[in-house]
Design a protein around this motif. Structure first.
Motif, PDB file in Angstrom:
ATOM      1  N   PHE A 629       0.834  -1.185   0.000  1.00 26.19           N
ATOM      2  CA  PHE A 629       0.000   0.000   0.000  1.00 26.19           C
ATOM      3  C   PHE A 629       0.875   1.243   0.000  1.00 26.19           C
ATOM      4  O   PHE A 629       2.034   1.208   0.410  1.00 26.19           O
ATOM      5  CB  PHE A 629      -0.949   0.031   1.209  1.00 26.19           C
ATOM      6  N   PRO A 630       0.345   2.349  -0.510  1.00 27.54           N
ATOM      7  CA  PRO A 630       1.137   3.586  -0.532  1.00 27.54           C
ATOM      8  C   PRO A 630       1.385   4.079   0.880  1.00 27.54           C
ATOM      9  O   PRO A 630       0.645   3.766   1.799  1.00 27.54           O
ATOM     10  CB  PRO A 630       0.246   4.557  -1.317  1.00 27.54           C
ATOM     11  N   SER A 631       2.443   4.856   0.987  1.00 25.79           N
ATOM     12  CA  SER A 631       2.786   5.374   2.302  1.00 25.79           C
ATOM     13  C   SER A 631       1.822   6.447   2.762  1.00 25.79           C
ATOM     14  O   SER A 631       1.714   6.719   3.946  1.00 25.79           O
ATOM     15  CB  SER A 631       4.216   5.919   2.299  1.00 25.79           C
ATOM     16  N   GLU A 632       1.079   7.109   1.821  1.00 21.02           N
ATOM     17  CA  GLU A 632       0.111   8.123   2.161  1.00 21.02           C
ATOM     18  C   GLU A 632      -1.286   7.609   1.864  1.00 21.02           C
ATOM     19  O   GLU A 632      -1.482   6.775   0.978  1.00 21.02           O
ATOM     20  CB  GLU A 632       0.364   9.397   1.345  1.00 21.02           C
ATOM     21  N   PRO A 633      -2.321   8.132   2.557  1.00 19.75           N
ATOM     22  CA  PRO A 633      -3.689   7.716   2.255  1.00 19.75           C
ATOM     23  C   PRO A 633      -4.043   8.016   0.801  1.00 19.75           C
ATOM     24  O   PRO A 633      -3.611   9.020   0.225  1.00 19.75           O
ATOM     25  CB  PRO A 633      -4.533   8.544   3.225  1.00 19.75           C
ATOM     26  N   CYS A 634      -4.863   7.153   0.156  1.00 21.10           N
ATOM     27  CA  CYS A 634      -5.177   7.340  -1.259  1.00 21.10           C
ATOM     28  C   CYS A 634      -6.378   8.275  -1.474  1.00 21.10           C
ATOM     29  O   CYS A 634      -6.707   8.618  -2.611  1.00 21.10           O
ATOM     30  CB  CYS A 634      -5.438   5.992  -1.921  1.00 21.10           C
ATOM     31  N   ASN A 635      -7.086   8.655  -0.410  1.00 23.88           N
ATOM     32  CA  ASN A 635      -8.235   9.570  -0.478  1.00 23.88           C
ATOM     33  C   ASN A 635      -9.363   9.047  -1.370  1.00 23.88           C
ATOM     34  O   ASN A 635     -10.180   9.823  -1.874  1.00 23.88           O
ATOM     35  CB  ASN A 635      -7.809  10.960  -0.975  1.00 23.88           C
ATOM     36  N   HIS A 636      -9.369   7.759  -1.589  1.00 26.04           N
ATOM     37  CA  HIS A 636     -10.457   7.156  -2.383  1.00 26.04           C
ATOM     38  C   HIS A 636     -11.759   7.186  -1.575  1.00 26.04           C
ATOM     39  O   HIS A 636     -11.749   6.970  -0.357  1.00 26.04           O
ATOM     40  CB  HIS A 636     -10.088   5.711  -2.729  1.00 26.04           C
ATOM     41  N   THR A 637     -12.851   7.450  -2.223  1.00 23.91           N
ATOM     42  CA  THR A 637     -14.151   7.476  -1.552  1.00 23.91           C
ATOM     43  C   THR A 637     -15.123   6.553  -2.248  1.00 23.91           C
ATOM     44  O   THR A 637     -15.026   6.311  -3.445  1.00 23.91           O
ATOM     45  CB  THR A 637     -14.747   8.906  -1.558  1.00 23.91           C
ATOM     46  N   GLU A 638     -16.039   6.044  -1.466  1.00 24.16           N
ATOM     47  CA  GLU A 638     -17.098   5.188  -2.009  1.00 24.16           C
ATOM     48  C   GLU A 638     -18.401   5.585  -1.358  1.00 24.16           C
ATOM     49  O   GLU A 638     -18.468   5.834  -0.155  1.00 24.16           O
ATOM     50  CB  GLU A 638     -16.805   3.703  -1.708  1.00 24.16           C
ATOM     51  N   LEU A 639     -19.456   5.654  -2.191  1.00 20.58           N
ATOM     52  CA  LEU A 639     -20.789   5.921  -1.677  1.00 20.58           C
ATOM     53  C   LEU A 639     -21.542   4.617  -1.579  1.00 20.58           C
ATOM     54  O   LEU A 639     -21.673   3.875  -2.552  1.00 20.58           O
ATOM     55  CB  LEU A 639     -21.530   6.885  -2.600  1.00 20.58           C
ATOM     56  N   VAL A 640     -22.002   4.342  -0.375  1.00 17.06           N
ATOM     57  CA  VAL A 640     -22.700   3.080  -0.128  1.00 17.06           C
ATOM     58  C   VAL A 640     -24.102   3.378   0.344  1.00 17.06           C
ATOM     59  O   VAL A 640     -24.291   4.140   1.308  1.00 17.06           O
ATOM     60  CB  VAL A 640     -21.962   2.250   0.958  1.00 17.06           C
ATOM     61  N   PRO A 641     -25.132   2.842  -0.344  1.00 20.64           N
ATOM     62  CA  PRO A 641     -26.509   3.086   0.097  1.00 20.64           C
ATOM     63  C   PRO A 641     -26.715   2.632   1.534  1.00 20.64           C
ATOM     64  O   PRO A 641     -26.179   1.604   1.975  1.00 20.64           O
ATOM     65  CB  PRO A 641     -27.345   2.245  -0.875  1.00 20.64           C
ATOM     66  N   TYR A 642     -27.492   3.397   2.251  1.00 20.81           N
ATOM     67  CA  TYR A 642     -27.729   3.105   3.665  1.00 20.81           C
ATOM     68  C   TYR A 642     -28.562   1.832   3.823  1.00 20.81           C
ATOM     69  O   TYR A 642     -29.540   1.611   3.110  1.00 20.81           O
ATOM     70  CB  TYR A 642     -28.441   4.272   4.331  1.00 20.81           C
ATOM     71  N   GLU A 643     -28.114   1.009   4.775  1.00 25.57           N
ATOM     72  CA  GLU A 643     -28.875  -0.168   5.191  1.00 25.57           C
ATOM     73  C   GLU A 643     -28.836  -0.254   6.706  1.00 25.57           C
ATOM     74  O   GLU A 643     -27.924   0.269   7.346  1.00 25.57           O
ATOM     75  CB  GLU A 643     -28.276  -1.464   4.602  1.00 25.57           C
ATOM     76  N   GLU A 644     -29.801  -0.923   7.262  1.00 27.37           N
ATOM     77  CA  GLU A 644     -29.873  -1.082   8.715  1.00 27.37           C
ATOM     78  C   GLU A 644     -28.636  -1.817   9.216  1.00 27.37           C
ATOM     79  O   GLU A 644     -28.257  -2.866   8.692  1.00 27.37           O
ATOM     80  CB  GLU A 644     -31.131  -1.893   9.089  1.00 27.37           C
ATOM     81  N   ARG A 658      -7.034  -0.747   3.096  1.00 29.70           N
ATOM     82  CA  ARG A 658      -7.111  -0.397   4.508  1.00 29.70           C
ATOM     83  C   ARG A 658      -8.561  -0.112   4.875  1.00 29.70           C
ATOM     84  O   ARG A 658      -9.370   0.238   4.007  1.00 29.70           O
ATOM     85  CB  ARG A 658      -6.247   0.828   4.796  1.00 29.70           C
ATOM     86  N   PRO A 659      -8.891  -0.285   6.151  1.00 34.52           N
ATOM     87  CA  PRO A 659     -10.266   0.052   6.555  1.00 34.52           C
ATOM     88  C   PRO A 659     -10.559   1.524   6.250  1.00 34.52           C
ATOM     89  O   PRO A 659      -9.710   2.395   6.467  1.00 34.52           O
ATOM     90  CB  PRO A 659     -10.277  -0.223   8.059  1.00 34.52           C
ATOM     91  N   MET A 660     -11.764   1.807   5.740  1.00 33.64           N
ATOM     92  CA  MET A 660     -12.128   3.182   5.360  1.00 33.64           C
ATOM     93  C   MET A 660     -12.846   3.875   6.517  1.00 33.64           C
ATOM     94  O   MET A 660     -13.567   3.233   7.291  1.00 33.64           O
ATOM     95  CB  MET A 660     -13.031   3.162   4.121  1.00 33.64           C
ATOM     96  N   LYS A 661     -12.616   5.178   6.635  1.00 38.39           N
ATOM     97  CA  LYS A 661     -13.322   5.958   7.637  1.00 38.39           C
ATOM     98  C   LYS A 661     -14.766   6.171   7.182  1.00 38.39           C
ATOM     99  O   LYS A 661     -15.068   6.240   5.996  1.00 38.39           O
ATOM    100  CB  LYS A 661     -12.641   7.307   7.829  1.00 38.39           C
ATOM    101  N   LYS A 662     -15.620   6.308   8.158  1.00 33.53           N
ATOM    102  CA  LYS A 662     -17.046   6.458   7.851  1.00 33.53           C
ATOM    103  C   LYS A 662     -17.438   7.937   7.898  1.00 33.53           C
ATOM    104  O   LYS A 662     -17.092   8.650   8.846  1.00 33.53           O
ATOM    105  CB  LYS A 662     -17.879   5.646   8.852  1.00 33.53           C
ATOM    106  N   PHE A 663     -18.159   8.384   6.879  1.00 31.95           N
ATOM    107  CA  PHE A 663     -18.757   9.724   6.835  1.00 31.95           C
ATOM    108  C   PHE A 663     -20.221   9.576   6.483  1.00 31.95           C
ATOM    109  O   PHE A 663     -20.615   8.632   5.793  1.00 31.95           O
ATOM    110  CB  PHE A 663     -18.059  10.608   5.789  1.00 31.95           C
ATOM    111  N   VAL A 664     -21.019  10.521   6.920  1.00 29.72           N
ATOM    112  CA  VAL A 664     -22.454  10.522   6.592  1.00 29.72           C
ATOM    113  C   VAL A 664     -22.705  11.602   5.551  1.00 29.72           C
ATOM    114  O   VAL A 664     -22.362  12.769   5.738  1.00 29.72           O
ATOM    115  CB  VAL A 664     -23.309  10.771   7.845  1.00 29.72           C
TER     116      VAL A 664
END
Length: 672
Positions: A629-644, A658-664
């Motif tokens: 993996f790169p030494s710096e974060p790749c800043n890749h984002t993914e939009l995932v539809p909300y589920e329960e 790597r595990p991705m951070k969660k944003f709303v």
């Protein structure tokens, strides 16, 4: 020349056949039983007392008051007195020695063969013992002096030393042959009729020559008045007659010993094929044919009977007299008597040490080594291992494959072999392996997985604590102190960042230089780089892993463990540096890293270390190793539809893994 030799041989054999038939005609047993073993011990004690100062004599038989006969109308003492009187009377008769011998055989016709021999010998020893007692005390005791005068014993018997020396030698041989007759009678007879007939013939001949020799000895000391005026030639002839009988008896000793070995070998093979209610017959056949307290408890030096091991699992620890190097010997004590589970089962099993030298004979050094270890170790041992019969030693070598390395042969409470070598079991699990059978070994392996707990369990209290607490553990090794300093410095940064990690130095397998390892241990402890095993514990760590490798090869469905332990043993030979990570009580993967790759990997801890909180330390390492993996974060984002329940789900980046951070993100989908 040849035909003459054969003629003499056939003539001798024919005479022996006639003599055996004549001896057999005197035998008419009526069921009388005598404790011959106890009586011969008393006889031997009397004889030994005549060879040394009476004040220094030690009793040679225990509970001599209990020696008696079953099925006899008269007490033992009266029987011995009557035989003694008969011997004395026949000394003054003019019959030839053979006729006198046959007369005595008729007198003891109702007894078993070994009882005939020991009774006549005991009767002779009463008068022989009195003779020496009077001679020893006549200068200090008025009663002894009066008896010596009455019996007309010469005050100075030094002139008769050659005859007395021959007499002593003959009596010594008489005791030995009698003991052999007793022993051979205690063994079960062969099923082979020819072999049984041969054994019986040797017993008949031995009994005959014992009694004949006793009559000759009695004749030599009966009329002591003749000793005063004896000429030199007469002395020589008398001594020669005694030595001649001694040679005959020594020849019989050899024949009887060979026969005992043959019978014992057959008995040993058969005894392990039979079902038993306890282990006593097996132990007696192996170690206690004469039932003379064959064992000793090393801690107290107390003499022990085979009964002490009844209803117990018995581990026969078979080894050379040197046993094991001192460090491994201490480990063996730790795995058995000092093991945490030993107290729970100590009443159910015992270890019996059976030392066997490489050569056929024991050297003086080997005896000294045995005495040293037998006084220092907590288990039982054979009290006089040099007296083991060669048939027993050969059986152990052949049937249990004993060569040079120690083996632990396990006998269950019924005396049956349940494991021909439990040594690896004991090294791996200690007392937990009770009852040390092959089925127990299989049972212990069934739940096992390749884990740090299997690798380190029982090695050190420090590591045992880690097992109980389920800590993250790193065991590492190297013979490069610079690498060790660099590696431990990086581990310190990781611990300072809040990671619970225990670091333990375990050296390298097959260390090329013990001094290098000792110097490294000193530096690690002095500079407090990490914790470490002691030099001795490091040896045990690698030795135990080798035991695991051997043990696992005999089990089913353990291919994964066998592969992992073999790989780890190879991995641990890297002298430059290696490390293994895992959770002590977890069955998760054990992670192995080595050399420069290991150092470089932990240089990137700032990158992948952020996953420790979520994945755990070992999980974070495993995740990071799956991809580059790169030494710096790749800043890749993914939009995932909300589920329960989606908010608790971990999402892995498809690029850097790597595990991705969660944003709303809120998106308005309301149409205008």
């Amino acid at each position: 020349m040849s035909s003459l030799g054969n003629e003499r041989f056939n003539s001798s054999s024919l005479l022996d056949d006639f003599l055996i038939r004549e001896i057999m005609l005197t035998h008419d047993p009526d069921g009388r039983q005598l404790d011959s073993e106890l009586l011969i011990r008393l006889v031997e004690s009397i004889f030994c007392s005549t060879l040394s100062d009476v004040s220094d004599a030690q009793p040679g038989a225990d509970n001599v008051g209990s020696i008696d006969m079953i099925g006899s109308k008269e007490p033992l003492g009266r029987t011995i007195y009557k035989i003694s009187h008969e011997i004395l009377c026949r000394c003054f008769e003019h019959e030839n020695l053979h006729t006198k011998t046959m007369g005595l055989l008729e007198m003891v016709s109702h007894f078993r063969w070994e009882a005939k021999a020991v009774l006549v010998l005991a009767a002779f020893m009463t008068s022989y013992g009195v003779f020496w007692l009077i001679k020893r005390l006549q200068f200090d005791n008025v009663l002894a002096l009066s008896l010596a005068i009455l019996k007309r014993l010469p005050r100075d018997i030094t002139m008769f030393d050659p005859r007395l020396k021959a007499l002593t030698s003959l009596i010594d041989c008489l005791v030995k042959v009698t003991k052999l007759v007793i022993m051979i009678e205690s063994l079960p007879m062969s099923c082979d009729r020819k072999a049984m007939a041969m054994t019986n013939s040797k017993i008949y001949m031995a009994t005959y020559w014992i009694i004949r020799s006793i009559l000759e000895c009695s004749s030599q000391i009966a009329d002591l008045r003749s000793l005063r005026h004896e000429y030199s030639n007469a002395k020589i002839v008398a001594a020669w007659a005694l030595y001649s009988l001694g040679n005959k008896l020594y020849s019989l000793c050899h024949d009887l010993e060979e026969q005992i070995e043959t019978n014992l070998q057959e008995k040993l093979v058969n005894v392990f094929k039979q079902n038993h209610t306890d282990n006593q017959e097996v132990l007696q056949t192996l170690f206690s044919l004469k039932n003379e307290l064959p064992f000793r408890e090393n801690s107290s030096q107390k003499k022990m009977d085979i009964f002490e091991l009844k209803n117990k699992v018995v581990i026969l620890l078979i080894s050379k007299p040197e046993l094991l190097p001192i460090d491994k010997l201490l480990f063996l004590v730790q795995q058995t008597y000092d093991h945490p589970q030993h107290k729970e089962i100590e009443e159910n099993y015992d270890i019996l040490w059976v030392p066997i030298p490489s050569a056929n004979e024991w050297s003086l050094d080997e005896k000294r080594i045995f005495e040293f270890f037998s006084c220092s170790l907590p288990w039982f041992s054979i009290r006089q291992p040099w007296t083991l019969k060669s048939a027993v030693v050969n059986f152990i070598k052949q049937e249990w494959n004993f060569k040079e390395e120690p083996v632990m042969v396990v006998l269950d409470v019924n005396g049956m072999v349940t494991n021909s070598n439990a040594m690896d079991m004991v090294w791996i699990w200690g007392a937990k392996a009770f009852p040390f059978s092959t089925s127990r070994e299989k049972e212990l392996w069934e739940p096992e997985n390749w884990s740090l707990e299997l690798m380190i369990n029982g090695i050190s209290p420090l590591l045992t604590t880690g097992v109980e607490e389920g800590k993250n553990l790193c065991i590492y090794g190297s013979e490069n102190i610079d690498w060790i300093r660099e590696f431990t410095a990086k581990m310190k940064k990781i611990k300072d960042a809040g990671t619970q990690l225990q670091l333990v130095y375990v050296g390298c397998r097959n260390s090329t230089n013990q001094n290098i390892q000792n110097n490294i241990l000193a530096i690690i402890n002095q500079e407090k780089l990490s914790t470490s095993l002691t030099s001795a514990k490091i040896l045990f760590f690698w030795f135990r892993l080798e035991c695991i490798k051997r043990s696992i090869t005999h089990q089913e469905n353990t291919d994964k463990i066998a592969k992992e332990v073999a790989e780890f043993l190879d991995f641990g030979e890297n002298k430059e540096g290696w490390a293994v990570f895992g959770r002590v009580s977890s069955t998760d993967h054990v992670i192995k890293l080595s050399g420069e790759k290991l150092v470089e990997f932990f240089d990137l801890f700032s990158v992948w270390g952020e996953n420790v909180a979520e994945l755990g330390f070992v999980g974070a390492i495993e995740s990071a190793l799956k991809t580059s993996f790169p030494s710096e974060p790749c800043n890749h984002t993914e939009l995932v539809p909300y589920e329960e329940g989606l908010i608790e789900t971990r999402v892995i980046c498809g690029i850097c893994k790597r595990p991705m951070k969660k944003f709303v993100v809120y998106k308005c989908d309301v149409e205008a």
